[in-house]
Write an enzyme that holds these catalytic residues in place. Structure first.
Site, short mmCIF file in Angstrom:
data_model
loop_
_atom_site.label_atom_id
_atom_site.label_comp_id
_atom_site.label_asym_id
_atom_site.label_seq_id
_atom_site.Cartn_x
_atom_site.Cartn_y
_atom_site.Cartn_z
N LYS A 53 12.77 -5.94 12.48
CA LYS A 53 12.81 -5.35 10.86
C LYS A 53 14.30 -5.01 10.66
CE LYS A 53 8.09 -3.53 11.12
NZ LYS A 53 7.31 -2.71 11.84
N GLN A 97 6.74 3.74 13.07
CA GLN A 97 6.23 2.25 13.68
C GLN A 97 4.84 3.08 14.55
OE1 GLN A 97 7.34 -0.67 13.68
NE2 GLN A 97 6.01 -1.63 15.34
N ASP A 120 4.79 1.27 3.69
CA ASP A 120 3.77 0.53 4.74
C ASP A 120 2.60 0.91 3.79
OD1 ASP A 120 4.37 -0.38 6.94
OD2 ASP A 120 4.48 1.62 8.06
#
Ligand SMILES: Nc1nc(=O)c2c([nH]1)NC[C@@H]1CN(c3ccc(C(=O)N[C@@H](CCC(=O)O)C(=O)O)cc3)C=[N+]21
Length: 290
Positions: A53, A97, A120
């Protein structure tokens, strides 16, 4: 008959090029989009994803901040870190995460992220907006699946089709169903308690598999001519003592009868990261009014 192999890597590269242009435009206006990624603990798989990422972000000109916290970090300390980033106007996106260590409530951490920085799309404000069909930050993996479907079917090509989503997670199955409904599909969600899951799946014009069970979807689950999107990313051991990635779909068995199908790797995975960076740019625009 052989299926179209949907090249997620290529579609993701196209999206990343668009994101790169958007970033360049914003930077000319004095806005430098920035993404903060928090990783708690040292799970090797998570470590690889986070590194990917960060690398991808920098490749398109997004500033990335990486926070690696030890596995014994308290929930309070993590929440403090999130709140500091919420209050930092130079940071536009925050990703924590998953999975988190068992002593930390994932739900509490997600709700602590400022909704407009929740790249997200997991916060209940974004979940609610998606379900109402209102503008929101959309979860990256389902958004990526929709983009892949539109490359096969065209912008309006999903209308009226029967889509079956296998799996009902908050991060993929549920938002996927909401997006398909928004695109005028008839939507069925199949899960571990479904009666005769295979028979339901055989009715699908579009199947999205997101269960996390290697090669669970065999040929007898798929209607000939269906479009199959495989969200599964399972790492399995090979007879040679190595590991490899395999999806939730038994690709060699299903590909001969599908109209189109995504491979693993190189299907949905690359779209997830591209979607994350697209969301970061969107968040930066919203926060700065550009
Ligand atoms: N808050 C949060 N957001 C996430 O989006 C999130 C997360 N936590 N935790 C872990 C999962 C997993 N995930 C992947 C992203 C890209 C690939 C990807 O690019 N896969 C490549 C292969 C990569 C490889 O070779 O290992 C592919 O499928 O072609 C995979 C998995 C995001 N996740």
């Amino acid at each position: 008959m052989s299926a179209i192999r949907i090249d997620g890597k290529a579609v993701a590269d196209t999206l990343l090029a668009e994101v790169g242009q958007d970033v360049a435009g914003l930077r000319q206006q004095g806005v430098h989009p920035a993404l903060a990624v928090i990783l708690v603990g040292d799970d090797p798989a998570s470590d690889v994803y986070v590194r990917n990422k960060v690398q991808r972000a920098e490749a398109v000109g997004i500033r990335s901040l990486e926070y690696r916290l030890p596995a014994n970090t308290s929930e309070a300390a993590l929440l403090e870190r999130v709140q500091a980033l919420n209050g930092d106007a130079s940071v536009h996106g925050i990703l924590v995460q998953m999975p988190l260590p068992a002593h930390i409530s994932e739900a509490s951490v997600i709700q602590a992220i400022a909704p407009h920085k929740d790249v997200d799309g997991f916060h209940r404000e974004n979940v609610g907006s998606l379900s109402l069909g209102q503008e929101s930050l959309v979860p990256c993996t389902p958004a990526g699946c929709m983009r892949l479907l539109r490359t096969v079917l065209g912008e309006d090509g999903l209308k009226g089709l029967h889509a079956v989503v296998v799996g009902r997670s908050n991060i993929v199955g549920k938002p996927m169903a909401a997006l398909l409904l928004q695109a005028d599909c008839s939507v069925t969600v199949v899960h571990s308690r479904s009666r005769d899951a295979a028979a339901l799946c055989r009715q699908a014009d579009i199947m999205v598999a997101a269960v996390g069970r290697p090669a669970m979807i065999g040929a007898d689950w798929v209607k000939p001519g269906a479009i199959v999107i495989d969200v599964g990313i399972n790492r399995i051991a090979t007879p040679e003592g190595k590991t490899r990635l395999i999806g939730d779909v038994d690709y060699p068995a299903v590909a001969p009868l599908a109209h189109a199908i995504t491979p693993v790797p190189g299907g949905v995975g690359p779209m997830t990261i591209a979607g994350l960076l697209a969301n970061t740019v969107k968040a930066a625009r919203q926060q700065t009014g550009h």
